[in-house]
Design a protein around this motif. Sequence first.
Motif, mmCIF file in Angstrom:
data_model
loop_
_atom_site.group_PDB
_atom_site.id
_atom_site.type_symbol
_atom_site.label_atom_id
_atom_site.label_comp_id
_atom_site.label_asym_id
_atom_site.label_seq_id
_atom_site.Cartn_x
_atom_site.Cartn_y
_atom_site.Cartn_z
ATOM 1 N N UNK A 193 91.292 32.805 72.489
ATOM 2 C CA UNK A 193 91.094 33.903 71.537
ATOM 3 C C UNK A 193 89.881 33.661 70.651
ATOM 4 N N UNK A 194 89.670 32.417 70.274
ATOM 5 C CA UNK A 194 88.544 32.070 69.403
ATOM 6 C C UNK A 194 87.209 32.386 70.070
ATOM 7 N N UNK A 195 87.108 32.127 71.376
ATOM 8 C CA UNK A 195 85.842 32.300 72.086
ATOM 9 C C UNK A 195 85.800 33.581 72.935
ATOM 10 N N UNK A 196 86.714 34.508 72.664
ATOM 11 C CA UNK A 196 86.771 35.725 73.478
ATOM 12 C C UNK A 196 85.565 36.619 73.277
ATOM 13 N N UNK A 197 84.928 36.555 72.107
ATOM 14 C CA UNK A 197 83.764 37.380 71.804
ATOM 15 C C UNK A 197 84.120 38.856 71.969
ATOM 16 N N UNK A 198 83.326 39.599 72.767
ATOM 17 C CA UNK A 198 83.562 41.033 72.928
ATOM 18 C C UNK A 198 84.470 41.343 74.109
ATOM 19 N N UNK A 199 84.927 40.294 74.810
ATOM 20 C CA UNK A 199 85.786 40.489 75.975
ATOM 21 C C UNK A 199 87.220 40.069 75.637
ATOM 22 N N UNK A 200 88.178 40.468 76.451
ATOM 23 C CA UNK A 200 89.535 39.945 76.284
ATOM 24 C C UNK A 200 89.509 38.424 76.494
ATOM 25 N N UNK A 201 90.439 37.689 75.909
ATOM 26 C CA UNK A 201 90.456 36.235 76.099
ATOM 27 C C UNK A 201 90.743 35.873 77.551
ATOM 28 N N UNK A 202 90.182 34.768 77.992
ATOM 29 C CA UNK A 202 90.462 34.292 79.338
ATOM 30 C C UNK A 202 91.922 33.859 79.430
ATOM 31 N N UNK A 203 92.436 33.800 80.651
ATOM 32 C CA UNK A 203 93.789 33.306 80.903
ATOM 33 C C UNK A 203 93.749 32.450 82.158
ATOM 34 N N UNK A 204 94.856 31.817 82.482
ATOM 35 C CA UNK A 204 94.913 30.909 83.625
ATOM 36 C C UNK A 204 95.959 31.370 84.621
ATOM 37 N N UNK A 236 84.051 35.417 81.231
ATOM 38 C CA UNK A 236 84.656 36.162 80.119
ATOM 39 C C UNK A 236 85.704 37.170 80.585
ATOM 40 N N UNK A 237 86.853 37.132 79.941
ATOM 41 C CA UNK A 237 87.913 38.102 80.221
ATOM 42 C C UNK A 237 88.649 37.900 81.524
ATOM 43 N N UNK A 238 88.333 36.837 82.278
ATOM 44 C CA UNK A 238 88.917 36.687 83.611
ATOM 45 C C UNK A 238 90.172 35.809 83.596
ATOM 46 N N UNK A 239 90.960 35.955 84.658
ATOM 47 C CA UNK A 239 92.076 35.056 84.921
ATOM 48 C C UNK A 239 91.529 33.926 85.774
ATOM 49 N N UNK A 240 91.560 32.709 85.265
ATOM 50 C CA UNK A 240 90.847 31.595 85.879
ATOM 51 C C UNK A 240 91.715 30.860 86.888
#
Length: 365
Positions: A193-204, A236-240
């Motif tokens: 959430x801290x580094x999400x910037x203008x995109x949704x936060x990444x997830x795993x 950014x914003x992706x499911x990793x």
Amino acid sequence: MSNSWIGSSSQTLELKGLVSQIANTDAPVLIRGSSGVGKEIVAQYIHRSSDRAASGEFVAVNCAAIPHDLLESELFGHVRGAFSGAISDYKGRFRQAHGGTLFLDEIGDMPEQLQVKLLRIIQDGRVRPLGADKEIQTDSRIISATHLDMEEAIKVGSFREDLFFRLNVVPLFVADLRERQEEIPDLFEFFANKYASSHPPISLCPYSSALIMTYDWPGNVRELENFCQRLSIFYPGQKINVRSISQQFIPPGMRSIISEVAAIGSGSALPDLESIGLNAADYDSAAAQSETDSLHTLQDFDRWIGIGLEDLDVSEGLKQSMTEIEKRLISSALKLVNYNVSECSRLLKVNRTTLIDKINRYEIL
């Protein structure tokens, strides 16, 4: 690292309890722990929890990052003309922290000649800036931190024993991240959430979620934050899925785990990690067992990992999902070893006391 103190492990909860007891005292605190565990976060939390947060600042100094010949001026200040380049008066960090808290990070690296001056300041609270002809009274609470073995430093003569006793009135210890793995999902989510910037936060994906719980994180919370920031920049914003991203973005130790799991999986009937959310260490554990151990065959291992995730409600989020997976794994492993806790701790590669704590918390037995 962020100035938020994330974590609900037994170690962190105990530490927070100690902080609540000493926050509103002026007793010096020495925080110990490996690099990157979050010692400054704890120091900031102490300050914010005290009355000093309303009357003064939290001022941090890294004693290892400032050249020794400049550290004295940085700490105690100087008057104009005290040395070449001193074109104006400088208050110094002690006076900046007046009414507040002075955090001396990496105190073990402080030069020996400054240790004597620091000892005197702690004793009488008076600072003499470089070039000044009189001392100035200060009022700052001192919190120090180090990753060094201070007893060894005292033994070899690089740190004064009398100063150590002055600083170590309240000793606190911050455990390595590998000793509080249950905090990893919360920390990852926080940094995402801290580094999400203008995109949704990444997830795993489930495989990657299990993997980050297995990895030792030798760089502790700082390494986890850097990893999350890196992934947030490039994906950014992706499911990793860590198996499908550039390997240069993955810590070497984590790459080794991925390779080992791939090697174990080839030519066997083992199911795919992503389909069950099982962490990589469990595959490694199964592969390492001898014929005399509890896991005689890969078929036994298949039975163990049959923990039934079809009904898992992933809408509850990463933390809740990982908690449920962990609970089911522990339950299945206990059944496999006939509820022998010692055998179960060996099987799961987890400390016996940690396993007992989880068994009690999840009310498994």
